[in-house]
Design a protein around this motif. Sequence first.
Motif, PDB file in Angstrom:
ATOM      1  N   LEU A  72     -44.158  61.234  14.831  1.00 57.11           N
ATOM      2  CA  LEU A  72     -45.375  61.877  15.327  1.00 57.11           C
ATOM      3  C   LEU A  72     -46.113  62.630  14.223  1.00 57.11           C
ATOM      4  CD1 LEU A  72     -46.964  62.323  17.966  1.00 57.11           C
ATOM      5  CD2 LEU A  72     -45.639  64.417  18.303  1.00 57.11           C
ATOM      6  N   LEU A 107     -43.138  55.876  21.302  1.00 56.11           N
ATOM      7  CA  LEU A 107     -42.692  57.254  21.100  1.00 56.11           C
ATOM      8  C   LEU A 107     -41.948  57.785  22.327  1.00 56.11           C
ATOM      9  CD1 LEU A 107     -45.833  58.810  19.359  1.00 56.11           C
ATOM     10  CD2 LEU A 107     -43.587  58.448  18.329  1.00 56.11           C
ATOM     11  N   ALA A 125     -38.571  60.338  17.166  1.00 55.95           N
ATOM     12  CA  ALA A 125     -39.899  60.296  17.769  1.00 55.95           C
ATOM     13  C   ALA A 125     -40.799  61.390  17.199  1.00 55.95           C
ATOM     14  CB  ALA A 125     -39.800  60.437  19.285  1.00 55.95           C
TER      15      ALA A 125
END
Length: 276
Positions: A81, A65, A77
């Motif tokens: 998440l 990430l 990213a």
Amino acid sequence: MEAALITAAVAALGCFMNHQADRRSRREHQDENARLRLDAAMRAGALFSGTDQRPANPAAVASGLLALTRLDHADLAVALLVDLWSDTPDANRVSHETAVLVIDAALRSSSPNARLVAAELLCRNAQRLSSCHSLHWPSVIDGYWSAKFGPKTKMLLTDALLRMTVARPVTEGALRSLAVRLYGIWEGDRELQMRGCIGRLISSALPALRRLGYTDFMQGNRTVMITDLEAAAATGTHNPDGFLDRMVDERCKQLGHWAAACHRTAPEDTKLVEAV
């Protein structure tokens, strides 16, 4: 004369060819950089895949990430998440600190969509965070604000701050942190309606802040004076949008009730983590 014209034409042709060669070289360099960045992003993405028997290592997921944010893929990213950071135990594969670092990178990015997704994700998980932990709040807005945020992003980030703060019993450190962060929003935003809403929120916490007896409040690298907070509170106004105004009313009540329970603590009873 004819020889001079030929010489000038040859020189012009040479300059043109050199210019074209330079343009081609720059384009090839840009294409190569793009290819390398894509290749690096794919390698970073490979860190998320585990096996049927064993999921990906949390450290590898965190590295992937953060690598994506360094490769200017903050939008990707923060999208990943969404599934990697939740309150479901089986799905929680990254720490709060890692998640906030990714959100911080997305808020710093030039992508409005990445900033919006980051703000929504922060708001969704805000009650799991601690307002007294610096690593639980994006440093880009820790006492500061960005005028580039869209209206919905601003609303989500402000709501995330309030949800995070009132989710736990009030402490002197939490109240001081909130004061500085709210003032940072008020000072950094130039929209009068937004400033009016933040002014009302600061006004709700102001009686408790005055009872602490301090003239200054610090959070991170930022220091705010009590007179600054009083000036901001004086600008509080109602929002012409009825829905938003009712939401601010509710948040003001919650914040005022939460802050009213705060009392000044002795230095030896106050954890250092709550003062920084």
